[in-house]
Write a protein that holds these residues in place. Structure first.
Motif, PDB file in Angstrom:
ATOM      1  N   LEU A  33      28.701  40.235  42.207  1.00 18.47           N
ATOM      2  CA  LEU A  33      29.569  41.003  41.931  1.00 18.47           C
ATOM      3  C   LEU A  33      29.155  41.141  40.528  1.00 18.47           C
ATOM      4  N   PRO A  34      28.962  42.051  39.312  1.00 19.66           N
ATOM      5  CA  PRO A  34      28.928  42.033  38.068  1.00 19.66           C
ATOM      6  C   PRO A  34      30.799  41.840  37.712  1.00 19.66           C
ATOM      7  N   ALA A  35      30.560  41.181  36.293  1.00 20.84           N
ATOM      8  CA  ALA A  35      31.705  41.052  35.818  1.00 20.84           C
ATOM      9  C   ALA A  35      33.008  42.250  36.029  1.00 20.84           C
ATOM     10  N   GLU A  36      32.726  43.289  35.523  1.00 24.82           N
ATOM     11  CA  GLU A  36      34.016  43.977  36.040  1.00 24.82           C
ATOM     12  C   GLU A  36      33.992  44.689  37.654  1.00 24.82           C
ATOM     13  N   ASP A  37      33.216  44.320  37.941  1.00 18.96           N
ATOM     14  CA  ASP A  37      33.987  44.999  39.397  1.00 18.96           C
ATOM     15  C   ASP A  37      34.249  44.470  40.525  1.00 18.96           C
ATOM     16  N   THR A  38      34.904  44.669  41.379  1.00 18.33           N
ATOM     17  CA  THR A  38      35.564  44.408  42.468  1.00 18.33           C
ATOM     18  C   THR A  38      35.855  45.340  43.507  1.00 18.33           C
ATOM     19  N   VAL A  39      35.973  44.526  44.715  1.00 17.83           N
ATOM     20  CA  VAL A  39      35.982  44.901  45.876  1.00 17.83           C
ATOM     21  C   VAL A  39      37.438  45.303  47.010  1.00 17.83           C
ATOM     22  N   GLU A  40      37.606  46.342  47.125  1.00 21.65           N
ATOM     23  CA  GLU A  40      38.893  46.227  48.412  1.00 21.65           C
ATOM     24  C   GLU A  40      39.066  45.518  49.509  1.00 21.65           C
ATOM     25  N   LEU A  41      39.676  44.985  49.961  1.00 20.42           N
ATOM     26  CA  LEU A  41      39.617  44.051  51.343  1.00 20.42           C
ATOM     27  C   LEU A  41      40.180  45.262  52.132  1.00 20.42           C
ATOM     28  N   ASP A  42      41.370  45.044  53.583  1.00 22.24           N
ATOM     29  CA  ASP A  42      41.337  45.911  54.516  1.00 22.24           C
ATOM     30  C   ASP A  42      42.614  45.347  54.427  1.00 22.24           C
ATOM     31  N   ASP A  43      43.087  44.060  54.160  1.00 26.37           N
ATOM     32  CA  ASP A  43      44.581  44.032  54.069  1.00 26.37           C
ATOM     33  C   ASP A  43      44.854  43.692  52.206  1.00 26.37           C
ATOM     34  N   ALA A  44      44.351  44.821  52.148  1.00 28.04           N
ATOM     35  CA  ALA A  44      45.167  44.786  50.869  1.00 28.04           C
ATOM     36  C   ALA A  44      45.059  44.187  49.920  1.00 28.04           C
ATOM     37  N   SER A  99      37.295  28.208  59.008  1.00 22.64           N
ATOM     38  CA  SER A  99      37.629  29.741  58.167  1.00 22.64           C
ATOM     39  C   SER A  99      37.103  29.902  57.147  1.00 22.64           C
ATOM     40  N   TYR A 100      35.760  31.092  56.952  1.00 22.74           N
ATOM     41  CA  TYR A 100      35.280  31.379  55.753  1.00 22.74           C
ATOM     42  C   TYR A 100      36.050  32.465  55.112  1.00 22.74           C
ATOM     43  N   LEU A 101      35.706  32.632  53.751  1.00 19.12           N
ATOM     44  CA  LEU A 101      36.776  33.402  52.780  1.00 19.12           C
ATOM     45  C   LEU A 101      35.083  33.767  51.449  1.00 19.12           C
ATOM     46  N   LEU A 126      41.371  25.150  41.464  1.00 16.35           N
ATOM     47  CA  LEU A 126      42.745  25.785  40.803  1.00 16.35           C
ATOM     48  C   LEU A 126      43.861  26.983  41.302  1.00 16.35           C
ATOM     49  N   ASP A 127      42.055  27.928  41.452  1.00 16.04           N
ATOM     50  CA  ASP A 127      43.634  28.852  42.053  1.00 16.04           C
ATOM     51  C   ASP A 127      43.767  28.912  43.869  1.00 16.04           C
ATOM     52  N   TRP A 128      43.442  28.152  44.507  1.00 14.42           N
ATOM     53  CA  TRP A 128      43.752  27.426  45.773  1.00 14.42           C
ATOM     54  C   TRP A 128      45.378  26.365  45.836  1.00 14.42           C
ATOM     55  N   TYR A 129      44.774  25.894  44.488  1.00 12.73           N
ATOM     56  CA  TYR A 129      46.106  25.057  43.767  1.00 12.73           C
ATOM     57  C   TYR A 129      47.602  26.188  43.716  1.00 12.73           C
ATOM     58  N   SER A 130      47.209  26.611  42.647  1.00 13.89           N
ATOM     59  CA  SER A 130      48.727  27.252  41.957  1.00 13.89           C
ATOM     60  C   SER A 130      48.750  28.206  43.598  1.00 13.89           C
ATOM     61  N   ALA A 131      47.737  28.580  44.498  1.00 18.61           N
ATOM     62  CA  ALA A 131      48.861  29.584  45.550  1.00 18.61           C
ATOM     63  C   ALA A 131      49.330  29.205  46.228  1.00 18.61           C
ATOM     64  N   GLY A 190      48.398  35.420  49.665  1.00 18.66           N
ATOM     65  CA  GLY A 190      48.800  36.495  50.359  1.00 18.66           C
ATOM     66  C   GLY A 190      47.730  36.092  51.393  1.00 18.66           C
ATOM     67  N   LEU A 191      46.395  34.888  51.725  1.00 19.91           N
ATOM     68  CA  LEU A 191      46.170  35.093  52.728  1.00 19.91           C
ATOM     69  C   LEU A 191      46.525  33.982  53.390  1.00 19.91           C
ATOM     70  N   LEU A 192      47.033  33.360  52.608  1.00 18.60           N
ATOM     71  CA  LEU A 192      47.352  31.610  53.308  1.00 18.60           C
ATOM     72  C   LEU A 192      48.350  31.216  54.512  1.00 18.60           C
ATOM     73  N   PRO A 193      50.137  31.964  54.270  1.00 18.25           N
ATOM     74  CA  PRO A 193      50.686  31.730  55.092  1.00 18.25           C
ATOM     75  C   PRO A 193      49.768  32.372  56.680  1.00 18.25           C
ATOM     76  N   ARG A 194      48.265  32.632  56.717  1.00 19.79           N
ATOM     77  CA  ARG A 194      47.795  32.979  58.067  1.00 19.79           C
ATOM     78  C   ARG A 194      47.550  31.954  58.686  1.00 19.79           C
ATOM     79  N   LEU A 195      46.018  31.196  57.679  1.00 20.47           N
ATOM     80  CA  LEU A 195      45.554  30.023  57.590  1.00 20.47           C
ATOM     81  C   LEU A 195      46.522  28.040  57.943  1.00 20.47           C
ATOM     82  N   LEU A 196      47.642  28.864  56.505  1.00 20.34           N
ATOM     83  CA  LEU A 196      47.912  27.378  57.341  1.00 20.34           C
ATOM     84  C   LEU A 196      49.068  27.662  58.377  1.00 20.34           C
TER      85      LEU A 196
END
Length: 680
Positions: free
Chosen positions: A530-541, A586-588, A438-443, A599-605
């Protein structure tokens, strides 16, 4: 099929013009006789032309084993026909009567813990019970013989929401049927032992009689046993559907047969892509779950239903006029939402719009569930909206019988990956397969991009960009098909936990993502959930949650689109793309959510050459869907916001909607417009 139901020789009138069907479940047995004629009058006022009757009427039709009462139903059928209203007649088998469960408690389902599911609600029957089937098919035969020639009958409605409450039964009947199903699948016990990996934990079987459903165990049940039981349970209900259908076709071969699926978030036990070929037209029930993606989920489910129906028109059998009764807080719909929700389904291929139910119940478990005629009666905002929708559907009659125009982006939705990826003893218990899709569809909606939600049975080559979120189960044949798709110029995007196992839930060895490792040009030695409360940052912001992967690039043609900036795998690839001839793979490796994916999809599209068909100012604010016939293209435009949205530059005959004084189409908040254009 659906658009012509109401104009068949045995239908309510002789008009051969296709039209959209409109109506509801109708339960006259809940009301005194004097209400019935008022119902017919109000149905005609609202534009209703079809109703589903008899769904929960078994106890009324057959009050005891040898007593039958059809007189009341005869009268209802006659009244509806006289009112010009067709009947989708249910077989009434959804809920067995008390006399049957009292005489035969062996038809009651059993939970994994061995508890009996008792009467008092509905669907208290075992899909594999031979006793239940004998009595149910006797009822089906009597119904078919009774109404075979009735002029109101336009379709048969098998049971109701098969599997909604009884998909998983762990009884002795189920155990016997499960063993038969396994014999047909594996032939020998040795083959089953290999498929189930029974060398682990001393589970090796030496005879079929030793095999059970995955009942309550001391620890995690065998994973392949669980997966096979899910397959079996879906097949058992499909076989029951066939049994009723075959009786109906024997007696009334010219009357189409359907049953109402439940393609919506959270309902995953029935593999509807596998069921669709068993009925004459696909029907679906859908209810909105309030939340930030509620209407995106509605669109997603309607889109998937269209794919299950093979792109042909389908029947929206149930949705709600306003509040339901089974959520923690049951919110009424806001202004315009009844119409918008209905037309979103039509936009994605529905040729019928029906509600649960016609008249809101005065008693029972669903008395607070909204209806076309609410407790307040016909002098109400809901009934005025219902009547307005009836007029709108009449204006959209030219759409009836048309099919959806394929998009250039496909999102693959796979039941077996849904089942397997969310089983226990996995790297994380927080994975949500449906949500990721659903997230891909919403994006994509946020970027103004049309996408089709398809199964692996679809013609994948029609899509320039193919997204396969968490495609966890990949048999060898599917891996070859996806490789061929890319080599022929397609652009594949897949995600974490994809390609990991085969159809037996066995790991593709040699490193993840297993079956897709060579195509993607990467290798993963270890998952990093990742534990539920953890996040990671990517270099594309962007920010990732749920999952990370320790990726090693194995092919020099792989381009790293983003690296992890924080977390255990900081500096390693997070998003990759490998060029393969004119195509790419491509792989995410993390969950970005709808906003991050946008934010990622425009490059793939861009790589796939896909652009929005909407005016720039409308992208993200408006959803577009297209239906077409040989000579016309019907453009549905749905306002996703609570603000007006102008749509300059669009031309065509406006069937629904309005233009401003300058002739510019303007979508009011939550409004749907429909333009008819010549087919290019």
């Amino acid at each position: 099929m659906i658009s012509t139901l109401l104009s068949q020789p045995n239908g309510p009138d002789g008009d051969s013009t296709p039209r959209l069907a409109y109506g509801a479940d109708y339960n006259p047995e809940q009301w005194p006789r004097e209400v019935w004629e008022e119902d017919i009058r109000l149905m005609r006022e609202a534009g209703v032309n079809i109703v589903s009757v008899g769904i929960f009427s078994w106890a009324r039709i057959q009050p005891s084993e040898d007593v039958w009462d059809f007189a009341w139903l005869d009268e209802v059928m006659d009244l509806l026909h006289a009112g010009g209203i067709g009947v989708d007649l249910a077989t009434a088998t959804a809920s067995p009567p008390p006399w049957l469960t009292t005489a035969h408690p062996e038809i009651l389902p059993v939970t994994a813990a061995g508890e009996t599911v008792w009467p008092g609600a509905r669907q208290h029957w075992r899909p594999t019970s031979p006793v239940f089937r004998t009595h149910a098919l006797r009822l089906v035969r009597r119904m078919a013989e009774r109404y075979a020639g009735h002029p109101a009958l336009v379709a048969w409605h098998v049971s109701n929401e098969l599997g909604c409450h009884n998909i998983y039964d762990y009884s002795d009947d189920a155990a016997t049927a499960f063993r038969d199903w396994l014999r047909a699948r594996y032939t020998t016990v040795d083959a089953l032992n290999h498929a189930w990996g029974t060398a682990f934990w001393s589970q090796r079987y030496s005879g079929w009689d030793q095999i059970l459903p995955p009942r309550l165990t001391a620890s995690h049940p065998n994973p392949t046993q669980q997966l096979d039981f899910k397959r079996f349970s879906s097949d058992a209900l499909k076989e029951y559907l066939r049994a009723e259908r075959d009786v109906l076709r024997e007696i009334t071969p010219d009357v189409p047969v359907t049953t109402n699926f439940m393609v919506m978030g959270g309902i995953k036990g029935m593999n509807y892509a596998d069921w669709a070929g068993e009925i004459d037209f696909v029907s679906n029930d859908h209810y909105v779950h309030p939340g930030p993606q509620d209407r995106d989920e509605l669109s997603f489910s309607a889109n998937l239903t269209s794919s299950i129906a093979g792109g042909r028109p389908w029947f929206l059998m149930e949705h709600s006029t306003s509040a339901v009764n089974w959520q923690p807080v049951n919110l009424p719909k806001g202004e315009g939402e009844l119409v918008r929700d209905s037309l979103l389904h039509v936009a994605h291929g529905a040729d019928a719009v029906c509600f649960f139910q016609w008249r809101q119940s005065a008693a029972g478990a669903e008395k607070y569930h909204s209806a076309m005629v609410p407790h307040a009666g016909s002098d109400s905002e809901v009934f005025r909206a219902v009547t307005g929708l009836g007029r709108t559907l009449q204006a959209l009659a030219p759409v009836a019988g048309t099919e959806r125009e394929p998009a250039r982006v496909g999102i693959v939705f796979d039941w077996e990956s849904w089942w397997a990826s969310e089983q226990d003893s996995h790297p994380t218990s927080h994975l949500d397969y449906h949500q990721e899709a659903l997230d891909w569809y919403s994006a994509l909606l946020a970027l103004g991009i049309r996408a089709d939600v398809v199964t692996t049975r679809a013609d994948l080559d029609r899509y320039q960009l193919l997204i396969t979120p968490v495609l966890h189960v990949i048999p060898a044949a599917l891996a070859k098909e996806l490789t061929r798709y890319v080599e022929n110029g397609g652009h594949l995007v897949t995600t974490y936990f994809s390609g990991v196992v085969d159809e037996n839930d066995h790991i593709w060895l040699g490193g993840y993502p297993g079956a897709l490792r060579d195509l993607l040009g990467i290798r993963i030695e270890e998952f990093g959930p990742l534990p539920a409360e953890d996040t990671v940052e990517l270099d594309d912001a962007s920010t990732g949650t749920l999952w990370t992967d320790r990726i090693t690039v194995t092919d020099p043609e792989v381009e790293v689109l983003a690296h992890y900036r924080t977390g255990t795998y900081a500096g390693r690839p997070a998003v990759t793309r490998r060029a393969v001839g004119r195509g790419s793979a491509s792989y995410l490796s993390t969950r970005l959510g709808a906003d991050g994916l946008a934010g990622l999809l425009p490059r793939l599209l861009d790589t796939a050459g896909v652009e929005s068909e909407l005016p720039a100012a409308a992208r993200g604010l408006v959803e577009q869907a297209v239906r077409r016939s040989a000579d016309s293209r019907y453009l549905f435009l749905v306002n996703r916001t609570d603000e007006p949205v102008p749509l300059p530059g669009l031309t065509g005959e406006l069937l629904v909607g309005r233009a401003d004084s300058d002739g510019v189409l303007v979508l009011a908040p939550r409004e749907v417009a429909v333009l008819r254009q010549p087919t290019p």
